[in-house]
Design an enzyme around this catalytic site. Structure first.
Site, PDB file in Angstrom:
ATOM      1  N   GLY A 169       0.833  -1.198   0.000  1.00  0.00           N
ATOM      2  CA  GLY A 169       0.000   0.000   0.000  1.00  0.00           C
ATOM      3  C   GLY A 169       0.862   1.240   0.000  1.00  0.00           C
ATOM      4  O   GLY A 169       2.028   1.211  -0.401  1.00  0.00           O
ATOM      5  N   ARG A 170       0.311   2.362   0.478  1.00  0.00           N
ATOM      6  CA  ARG A 170       1.044   3.627   0.437  1.00  0.00           C
ATOM      7  C   ARG A 170       2.405   3.517   1.123  1.00  0.00           C
ATOM      8  O   ARG A 170       3.438   3.875   0.555  1.00  0.00           O
ATOM      9  CB  ARG A 170       0.236   4.731   1.126  1.00  0.00           C
ATOM     10  CG  ARG A 170      -1.024   5.175   0.421  1.00  0.00           C
ATOM     11  CD  ARG A 170      -1.640   6.330   1.170  1.00  0.00           C
ATOM     12  NE  ARG A 170      -2.924   6.741   0.612  1.00  0.00           N
ATOM     13  CZ  ARG A 170      -4.090   6.252   0.996  1.00  0.00           C
ATOM     14  NH1 ARG A 170      -4.149   5.327   1.934  1.00  0.00           N
ATOM     15  NH2 ARG A 170      -5.216   6.680   0.446  1.00  0.00           N
ATOM     16  N   ILE A 171       2.400   3.035   2.365  1.00  0.00           N
ATOM     17  CA  ILE A 171       3.637   3.024   3.140  1.00  0.00           C
ATOM     18  C   ILE A 171       4.584   1.945   2.639  1.00  0.00           C
ATOM     19  O   ILE A 171       5.797   2.167   2.517  1.00  0.00           O
ATOM     20  CB  ILE A 171       3.333   2.852   4.646  1.00  0.00           C
ATOM     21  CG1 ILE A 171       2.518   4.054   5.143  1.00  0.00           C
ATOM     22  CG2 ILE A 171       4.626   2.704   5.442  1.00  0.00           C
ATOM     23  CD1 ILE A 171       2.011   3.900   6.571  1.00  0.00           C
TER      24      ILE A 171
ATOM     25  N   THR B 252       6.701  -1.830  11.361  1.00  0.00           N
ATOM     26  CA  THR B 252       6.225  -0.498  11.713  1.00  0.00           C
ATOM     27  C   THR B 252       4.725  -0.396  11.464  1.00  0.00           C
ATOM     28  O   THR B 252       4.190   0.704  11.346  1.00  0.00           O
ATOM     29  CB  THR B 252       6.955   0.584  10.887  1.00  0.00           C
ATOM     30  OG1 THR B 252       6.811   0.282   9.498  1.00  0.00           O
ATOM     31  CG2 THR B 252       8.434   0.662  11.245  1.00  0.00           C
ATOM     32  N   SER B 253       4.030  -1.546  11.381  1.00  0.00           N
ATOM     33  CA  SER B 253       2.602  -1.518  11.054  1.00  0.00           C
ATOM     34  C   SER B 253       1.751  -1.605  12.316  1.00  0.00           C
ATOM     35  O   SER B 253       1.397  -0.579  12.898  1.00  0.00           O
ATOM     36  CB  SER B 253       2.266  -2.629  10.059  1.00  0.00           C
ATOM     37  OG  SER B 253       2.607  -3.912  10.568  1.00  0.00           O
ATOM     38  N   ARG B 254       1.456  -2.808  12.767  1.00  0.00           N
ATOM     39  CA  ARG B 254       0.708  -3.039  14.001  1.00  0.00           C
ATOM     40  C   ARG B 254       1.360  -4.186  14.755  1.00  0.00           C
ATOM     41  O   ARG B 254       1.786  -5.177  14.171  1.00  0.00           O
ATOM     42  CB  ARG B 254      -0.758  -3.377  13.709  1.00  0.00           C
ATOM     43  CG  ARG B 254      -1.620  -2.168  13.352  1.00  0.00           C
ATOM     44  CD  ARG B 254      -1.817  -1.267  14.559  1.00  0.00           C
ATOM     45  NE  ARG B 254      -2.706  -0.157  14.289  1.00  0.00           N
ATOM     46  CZ  ARG B 254      -2.307   1.045  13.901  1.00  0.00           C
ATOM     47  NH1 ARG B 254      -1.009   1.271  13.701  1.00  0.00           N
ATOM     48  NH2 ARG B 254      -3.171   2.016  13.713  1.00  0.00           N
TER      49      ARG B 254
ATOM     50  N   GLU C 190       1.046  -2.175  24.194  1.00  0.00           N
ATOM     51  CA  GLU C 190       1.742  -0.886  24.225  1.00  0.00           C
ATOM     52  C   GLU C 190       1.236  -0.058  25.400  1.00  0.00           C
ATOM     53  O   GLU C 190       0.036  -0.026  25.653  1.00  0.00           O
ATOM     54  CB  GLU C 190       1.525  -0.139  22.900  1.00  0.00           C
ATOM     55  CG  GLU C 190       2.175  -0.851  21.721  1.00  0.00           C
ATOM     56  CD  GLU C 190       2.037  -0.074  20.404  1.00  0.00           C
ATOM     57  OE1 GLU C 190       1.376   0.985  20.388  1.00  0.00           O
ATOM     58  OE2 GLU C 190       2.602  -0.535  19.398  1.00  0.00           O
TER      59      GLU C 190
ATOM     60  N   HIS D 279       6.607   3.135  19.153  1.00  0.00           N
ATOM     61  CA  HIS D 279       5.524   3.508  18.242  1.00  0.00           C
ATOM     62  C   HIS D 279       5.719   4.952  17.789  1.00  0.00           C
ATOM     63  O   HIS D 279       4.812   5.792  17.846  1.00  0.00           O
ATOM     64  CB  HIS D 279       4.149   3.343  18.906  1.00  0.00           C
ATOM     65  CG  HIS D 279       3.036   3.167  17.915  1.00  0.00           C
ATOM     66  ND1 HIS D 279       1.955   2.340  18.142  1.00  0.00           N
ATOM     67  CD2 HIS D 279       2.828   3.718  16.684  1.00  0.00           C
ATOM     68  CE1 HIS D 279       1.138   2.396  17.108  1.00  0.00           C
ATOM     69  NE2 HIS D 279       1.639   3.223  16.215  1.00  0.00           N
ATOM     70  N   ALA D 280       6.919   5.235  17.340  1.00  0.00           N
ATOM     71  CA  ALA D 280       7.318   6.599  16.989  1.00  0.00           C
ATOM     72  C   ALA D 280       7.474   6.823  15.494  1.00  0.00           C
ATOM     73  O   ALA D 280       7.767   7.945  15.067  1.00  0.00           O
ATOM     74  CB  ALA D 280       8.643   6.928  17.681  1.00  0.00           C
TER      75      ALA D 280
END
Length: 324
Positions: free
Chosen positions: A151-153, A231-233, A262, A281-282
């Protein structure tokens, strides 16, 4: 018009307040964590802005005045979208505010792992200058990055990794294996990407289908000595399986910005894995992305309350319903 921010871990609401003032809306900041707290704080609200608070069917049914919900971010896994649609609440998100930032972070983790940057730093601070602990390192141009989710990322991550010299291929269930993306990234099967990559970077939403997508079995299909970036979930990755793979050496390293729980618990075994790079989660954050996110999340709900279609909406059918 009353808009309630159910929860927010940022230190200002300047952007939200400016949009609310321009729309003549009352803006209330709460810090809720449970269903009961959301229900109590949001009585009489016309719209909610939500970061992590649970927006369940029970919450929605207890807040009949709410007509719009805006999510700070992309994912809506803490929000019952089906229930919101049933009761006629328009749900919006901001899917593209952090594309550049998250992909930058993913590539930074991939490069740091590939070059042993964090491990070398830790060793030097401890008085060790030997390269032995990080050997062998290889040129980026000899390494392959596999992107799961284009997708986008994911697509931005693939472009940036390739620009640094990595070979790049990817998997996406919405794309046919054997095809090529608009950016020239080869699309492979998931098994091929897992088996033929030195670094796997994960970019998928958390759904029932993707929960623990990176499992013990998936990790076993990865190359010995390969590395994982997420870096997703957090729920997309089985934490226990990653810890085991790091401890055994099957995974050379992992760069994780998101976690199943988290903030990351103090007793998490990940904290004891020296080849894991952990960030809180930065990946979404830059001054630019934060400003854009805060402005657009409230603009979306203001548009709904004004009877207009917002820039981003996840259940547009509610705006077409006579009841809305």
């Amino acid at each position: 018009m009353k808009i309630v921010i159910t929860d927010l871990d940022q230190d200002r609401i300047t952007e939200e307040q400016a949009v609310a003032d321009a729309a003549g809306a009352e803006l209330v900041l709460a810090q809720t964590r449970t269903e009961d707290e959301v229900i109590e704080a949001a009585q009489g609200a016309d719209a909610l802005l939500v970061q992590y608070a649970p927006i369940t069917r029970r919450v929605l049914e207890a807040l009949p005045s709410v007509r719009a919900i805006g999510r700070y971010g992309v994912g809506v896994d803490t929000l019952d979208l089906d229930a919101a649609t049933e009761v006629g609440v328009a749900v919006s998100n901001v899917p593209d505010y952090g594309t550049e930032d998250v992909s930058d972070h993913a590539v930074a983790l991939a490069v740091s792992l590939s070059r042993g940057v964090v491990e070398l730093d830790r060793n030097l601070r401890a008085g060790t200058t030997s390269l032995a602990p990080v050997k062998p390192l290889h040129r980026l141009s000899t390494r392959t990055v596999g992107v799961i989710g284009l997708g986008r990322i994911g697509a931005a991550t693939a472009r940036k990794a390739r620009a640094l010299g990595f070979s790049v291929h990817g998997y996406d269930p919405m794309r046919e294996a054997g095809s090529t993306t608009e950016d020239g990234i080869a699309v492979r099967t998931q098994d091929e990407v897992l088996a033929e990559s030195d670094v796997i970077s994960v970019h998928v939403p958390l759904t029932e289908q993707t929960h623990h997508l990176i499992s013990t079995e998936a990790l076993a299909r990865m190359r010995p000595g390969s590395m994982l970036v997420n870096t997703s979930r957090g729920g997309v990755v089985d934490t226990a399986a990653v810890v085991e793979a790091l401890q055994s050496g099957h995974l050379r390293g992992a760069g994780l910005d998101v976690f199943e729980t988290e903030p990351l618990p103090q007793d998490s075994a990940l904290r004891d894995c020296p080849t894991a790079i952990l960030t809180p989660h930065a990946s979404w954050y830059s001054e630019e992305s934060e400003t854009e996110l805060k402005r657009r999340v409230i603009e979306n709900v203001v548009e709904v309350l004004a009877g207009r279609r917002p820039r981003n909406i996840l259940n547009p059918e509610v705006l077409e319903s006579p009841a809305s």
